[in-house]
Design a protein around this motif. Structure first.
Motif, short mmCIF file in Angstrom:
data_model
loop_
_atom_site.label_atom_id
_atom_site.label_comp_id
_atom_site.label_asym_id
_atom_site.label_seq_id
_atom_site.Cartn_x
_atom_site.Cartn_y
_atom_site.Cartn_z
N GLY A 50 -11.59 3.71 -4.40
CA GLY A 50 -11.96 3.03 -3.15
C GLY A 50 -10.78 2.20 -2.69
O GLY A 50 -10.05 1.62 -3.51
N PHE A 52 -9.29 -0.86 -0.11
CA PHE A 52 -9.74 -2.06 0.60
C PHE A 52 -8.51 -2.85 1.03
O PHE A 52 -7.62 -3.10 0.22
CB PHE A 52 -10.60 -2.89 -0.36
CG PHE A 52 -11.43 -3.96 0.30
CD1 PHE A 52 -12.75 -3.72 0.67
CD2 PHE A 52 -10.90 -5.22 0.54
CE1 PHE A 52 -13.53 -4.70 1.27
CE2 PHE A 52 -11.66 -6.22 1.15
CZ PHE A 52 -12.98 -5.95 1.52
N ALA A 54 -5.95 -5.61 1.52
CA ALA A 54 -5.71 -6.83 0.76
C ALA A 54 -5.85 -8.05 1.66
O ALA A 54 -5.56 -7.97 2.85
CB ALA A 54 -4.32 -6.79 0.12
N LEU A 109 -18.18 -2.48 -7.39
CA LEU A 109 -18.30 -1.10 -7.87
C LEU A 109 -19.31 -1.07 -9.00
O LEU A 109 -19.48 -2.07 -9.71
CB LEU A 109 -16.96 -0.56 -8.40
CG LEU A 109 -15.83 -0.34 -7.39
CD1 LEU A 109 -14.96 -1.58 -7.31
CD2 LEU A 109 -14.97 0.85 -7.77
N ALA B 61 -0.83 -4.65 2.27
CA ALA B 61 -1.15 -3.90 1.05
C ALA B 61 -2.62 -3.52 1.05
O ALA B 61 -3.44 -4.13 1.73
CB ALA B 61 -0.84 -4.74 -0.18
N ALA B 62 -2.93 -2.50 0.27
CA ALA B 62 -4.32 -2.13 0.06
C ALA B 62 -4.63 -2.27 -1.41
O ALA B 62 -3.78 -2.02 -2.27
CB ALA B 62 -4.55 -0.69 0.49
N LEU B 63 -5.84 -2.73 -1.70
CA LEU B 63 -6.32 -2.76 -3.08
C LEU B 63 -7.05 -1.44 -3.32
O LEU B 63 -7.85 -1.01 -2.48
CB LEU B 63 -7.28 -3.93 -3.28
CG LEU B 63 -6.67 -5.30 -2.97
CD1 LEU B 63 -7.74 -6.38 -3.02
CD2 LEU B 63 -5.54 -5.61 -3.95
N VAL B 64 -6.75 -0.81 -4.43
CA VAL B 64 -7.39 0.47 -4.75
C VAL B 64 -8.18 0.26 -6.04
O VAL B 64 -7.63 -0.21 -7.04
CB VAL B 64 -6.36 1.59 -4.93
CG1 VAL B 64 -7.05 2.90 -5.23
CG2 VAL B 64 -5.48 1.72 -3.68
N ALA B 65 -9.47 0.56 -6.00
CA ALA B 65 -10.33 0.28 -7.15
C ALA B 65 -11.08 1.53 -7.58
O ALA B 65 -11.43 2.39 -6.77
CB ALA B 65 -11.33 -0.81 -6.79
N SER B 66 -11.35 1.60 -8.87
CA SER B 66 -12.12 2.72 -9.39
C SER B 66 -12.93 2.30 -10.61
O SER B 66 -12.52 1.42 -11.37
CB SER B 66 -11.18 3.88 -9.75
OG SER B 66 -11.92 5.01 -10.13
N ASP B 97 -6.72 7.82 -11.91
CA ASP B 97 -7.56 7.95 -10.70
C ASP B 97 -7.00 7.16 -9.53
O ASP B 97 -7.01 7.64 -8.39
CB ASP B 97 -9.00 7.48 -11.00
CG ASP B 97 -9.90 8.63 -11.45
OD1 ASP B 97 -9.48 9.80 -11.39
OD2 ASP B 97 -11.04 8.36 -11.85
N ILE B 98 -6.50 5.96 -9.77
CA ILE B 98 -5.99 5.19 -8.63
C ILE B 98 -4.55 5.59 -8.28
O ILE B 98 -4.11 5.42 -7.15
CB ILE B 98 -6.13 3.66 -8.81
CG1 ILE B 98 -5.32 3.14 -9.98
CG2 ILE B 98 -7.61 3.26 -8.90
CD1 ILE B 98 -5.20 1.61 -9.98
N GLU B 101 -4.37 7.78 -5.41
CA GLU B 101 -4.39 7.12 -4.09
C GLU B 101 -3.09 6.36 -3.84
O GLU B 101 -2.98 5.60 -2.88
CB GLU B 101 -5.59 6.16 -4.00
CG GLU B 101 -6.93 6.76 -4.34
CD GLU B 101 -7.47 7.73 -3.28
OE1 GLU B 101 -6.81 7.89 -2.24
OE2 GLU B 101 -8.54 8.32 -3.51
N ILE B 163 -10.86 -0.67 -12.56
CA ILE B 163 -9.45 -0.96 -12.37
C ILE B 163 -9.18 -1.31 -10.92
O ILE B 163 -9.86 -0.81 -10.02
CB ILE B 163 -8.58 0.24 -12.83
CG1 ILE B 163 -7.14 -0.20 -13.06
CG2 ILE B 163 -8.68 1.41 -11.83
CD1 ILE B 163 -6.34 0.79 -13.87
N VAL B 164 -8.23 -2.20 -10.70
CA VAL B 164 -7.77 -2.51 -9.35
C VAL B 164 -6.25 -2.39 -9.34
O VAL B 164 -5.57 -2.92 -10.23
CB VAL B 164 -8.18 -3.93 -8.90
CG1 VAL B 164 -7.54 -4.30 -7.56
CG2 VAL B 164 -9.70 -4.03 -8.78
N ALA B 169 -0.91 -0.35 2.69
CA ALA B 169 -2.12 -0.22 3.52
C ALA B 169 -2.02 0.98 4.46
O ALA B 169 -3.03 1.60 4.79
CB ALA B 169 -2.35 -1.50 4.32
#
Lengths: 353, 353
Positions: A50, A52, A54, A109, B61-66, B97-98, B101, B163-164, B169
Motif C-alpha cells: 500500500g 501513502f 508521506a 493494515l 516521498a511515499a510510505l509503502v507498507a505491507s 514485497d515493498i 513498489e 513493514i514500512v 511519491a
C-alpha cells in the motif's frame, strides 16, 4: 491443466486451500477498503504494497507505529458468530496505543490467519475494520489473509493489526514520561467495558467454571453476557487529540493488559510515583460481578482489567479543571483520580490508595 | 494480594497466561531489538508505540507498507524446532514485497500469537527477525506477543509481519504497470528454493502421503527434506535497489503464492501480455521432485510454486543486457526470460511458452 483427482494427482485445493473462495473474498475486501481511502492513498487495492503520501512536515514529523492483536476476545466473537465488532476492537486499540505517543492515525493494515474461508466471516471482519478506520480518519491501506487449514479450525481465526500515525518529531511536543513532573494531576477517562483485556480469565470463569452461555444475563449489569463481552473497545481519539495537539496532556496511559499498575507505570519517571485514589470512581458492575463470581482478589482484578478506567491523562495542576471540563463538554466521563509526587525508596511507580 | 488457589480464587495464571515468563521474554526481546535501531528511531523499547523520524523528503516521498505471514512453512519450523529461519523468511518476504513498489525499508513490526511461552522459541523468532532487519537496513520497531492458550497448542504459533518503507511519491519514479510498454523485456532472478509458498501442498505430499520425515533425503537435491523446506526466503534488496533507484526497472513482480502467472499479471497492463519462455531456465531439482512424487500437473506447479524464479523485472529492451550484466556482476543468477507485447483479445496477461 489441473491434475485429475481420480488419478491421484495433487492440487492445491486437495491440500486445503481454496483459491476461488480467496479470490471472491479479495474482491469484496477491495471494495470495502477503497471507501476508507482519501487522496493521500497513492496505491490501488491489490498491489504488492500500500502506498501513502508521506506527511508534509518531513523530518519534522515522527511516524508512530504499533502492532496489536485482539487476544482471546476473538473466541467470544467466534462463539457468537459476530465478527465485525472485533474488527473495530482491533483498530480502536491500535489508535489508542499510538494516541498515547501523541499520534494522529494515518493508515492501518491487518493480518488474518484462518482455517477455512467461511462465507461472511472475513467480510464482517474487514467491514468492522473499515468502519473503525473511517471513524478514526485512517486509511485501511492493506492486509494479508492467510488460509492455514491445520493451524486454525474451520471457523477459527487470529487477527493482528498494524497502525502508523504521525506526531511531532520533537519529544517536548509529544506526551510521555519525560514531561511528567511532581505535582501533576491524573485525570481518568471511563472505559466502556472490558475493552480487549482479561478475556482468558473471563472465558475460563463464565464458560468453563460457571457453565454459562452467551445468553445468560450478567448480574450487576442486566445484559446478556455475550453483549457485555463483545462491547467494542472504544477509541479515545476524538476527545483527546485536540488536547494532545494543544500540548495540554503531559502523558497518557492506555489501560490495557496489566491494568492501571503496569500501564500507568510506563509513563512515570523513576523518581516519581503516581498515587491513584480508588475512591474517586465507582467500579462498573461487570467488574464487580467478575470479582464476586470468580472470587478474584482485588489486586488481581486491578492487574488484569481496566476496572472502569480506559485512559489516564497526566496534566499540570493548573490545567486539571479546564481539561476535565473540556472532556465533559465533549460528552466524556472524566475525573481527577490522583496525583504524581516524589517516590520514596523501595516504592512502586504506581500506588493504588 | 494474589488469590489463594486452594480457596478456589481465579488468577490470570490459572487461566493459562504466564505473566512472569512474558516479562522475561520481553526483556530479552528489548535487547535484541535495540541492536537494529539507528538514529532515526526516536522511541525506547517498551513504549505504547514505536517512533521513527519521518523521511526528510516530506510529501515528496511515499510510505509503502505491507503485511505478511509465513503461512504453513511455520509448521515445518515447529516440527524441526528451528525458529530463527522463519523470522528471517518473514522480514525478507516483506522487504521483497515493498521493493516491488520501489521502496527501501524503514521499519518492521511483528505479531506473534502463541499457545505457551516455550523457553527459547520467542527468542529465536525475534533473533531471526532482528538479524534479517539488520541485513536489510531496517529497524525492528515494535511488536506484539499474544499468549492465547486455547488458540494455539503448546509449541504452536502464528507469525505476522508489517513493514514500512520509503519511495518517491511520483508514480513515474516508482516501478509499476504504468511504466510497462510493448517491447519491454522480462528478466528473471533465481529463487533459492520454495521461499514461503506452496507449503500446504508440500507438507501434505511429504508428510501425509509419503510418510517422510525431516531427515529423509530429497532426491534431485541430495539434501535432507527439513533443510530444503526451511531454506530462508531471500531478500532481493541488495542487488535490486540500486537499479530501482536509478530508474532502470519499469516494473517488478515478486513471485509468491499464485506463481508466475498470477504475480507477473499484477504488473502487466490490460492491453499487453507477458510471454514467458520456460526454456530459458532449468527448473531446480526440488520442484522437479515435487512434480514427480506428487504427480502434480505442470500448470498446477506453476500456479503454486515459483519454479526457480523469485523475482521478475520488466526493463526496456535497450537496458536488458546492461541490467543482466550488472546483476550477474553482483553475483545474481539473472537471465532474459521473455518479452512484453500486445495482447490479443481473449488472451491472458501472462502466457507461459
Amino acid at each position: 491443466m489441473p491434475a485429475d483427482p481420480e488419478q491421484g494427482g495433487l492440487s492445491y485445493r486437495d491440500a486445503g486451500v481454496d483459491r476461488e473462495a480467496t479470490f471472491a473474498a479479495k474482491r469484496f475486501i477491495g471494495e470495502v477498503v477503497r471507501r476508507t481511502h482519501g487522496p493521500e492513498v497513492l496505491s490501488r487495492v491489490g498491489g504488492f504494497g500500500g502506498i501513502f503520501r508521506a506527511p508534509a512536515e518531513g523530518a519534522g514529523a515522527a511516524l508512530v507505529a504499533s502492532a496489536d492483536g485482539v487476544g482471546t476476545k476473538l473466541r467470544v466473537a467466534q462463539m457468537a458468530g459476530i465478527h465485525d465488532t472485533v474488527g473495530q476492537d482491533l483498530v480502536n486499540h491500535c489508535v489508542d496505543d499510538i494516541l498515547v505517543e501523541g499520534a494522529r492515525p494515518l493508515f492501518f493494515l491487518d493480518y488474518i490467519g484462518m482455517g477455512q474461508l467461511t462465507p461472511g466471516v472475513i467480510e464482517a471482519l474487514v467491514l468492522g475494520m473499515a468502519d473503525a478506520c473511517r471513524l478514526n480518519g485512517c486509511a485501511l491501506l492493506g492486509g494479508e489473509t492467510a488460509q492455514m487449514p491445520d493451524f486454525y479450525g474451520a471457523d477459527e481465526y487470529d487477527l493482528a493489526g498494524f497502525i502508523v500515525g504521525v506526531a511531532p518529531a520533537e519529544p517536548e511536543r509529544r506526551p510521555g514520561s519525560h514531561r511528567v513532573r511532581s505535582g501533576d494531576v491524573l485525570v481518568g477517562l471511563a472505559s466502556n467495558g472490558f475493552h480487549t483485556n482479561g478475556y482468558s480469565l473471563l472465558r475460563h470463569l463464565f464458560f468453563d467454571r460457571l457453565g454459562w452461555t452467551l445468553d445468560t444475563e450478567l448480574p450487576d449489569v442486566g445484559k446478556p453476557l455475550g453483549e457485555v463481552l463483545l462491547t467494542v473497545h472504544r477509541s479515545y481519539l476524538g476527545p483527546l487529540l485536540p488536547l494532545v495537539e494543544a500540548g495540554r496532556v503531559r502523558a497518557l496511559a492506555h489501560i490495557t493488559g496489566g491494568g492501571i499498575p503496569e500501564n500507568l507505570a510506563r509513563v512515570i519517571p523513576d523518581e516519581l510515583q503516581a498515587r491513584v485514589q480508588r475512591s474517586t470512581w465507582a467500579i462498573p458492575g461487570e467488574f464487580e460481578a467478575v470479582m464476586r463470581l470468580g472470587d478474584v482478589a482485588e489486586d488481581e482484578m486491578y492487574r488484569t482489567f481496566n476496572m472502569g478506567v480506559g485512559m489516564i491523562l497526566v496534566v499540570s495542576p493548573e490545567d486539571e479543571l479546564d481539561v476535565v471540563e473540556r472532556l465533559r463538554a465533549a460528552g466524556e466521563d472524566a475525573w481527577g483520580l490522583g496525583i504524581v509526587q516524589a517516590r520514596h525508596p523501595g516504592e512502586t511507580a504506581v500506588k493504588l490508595l
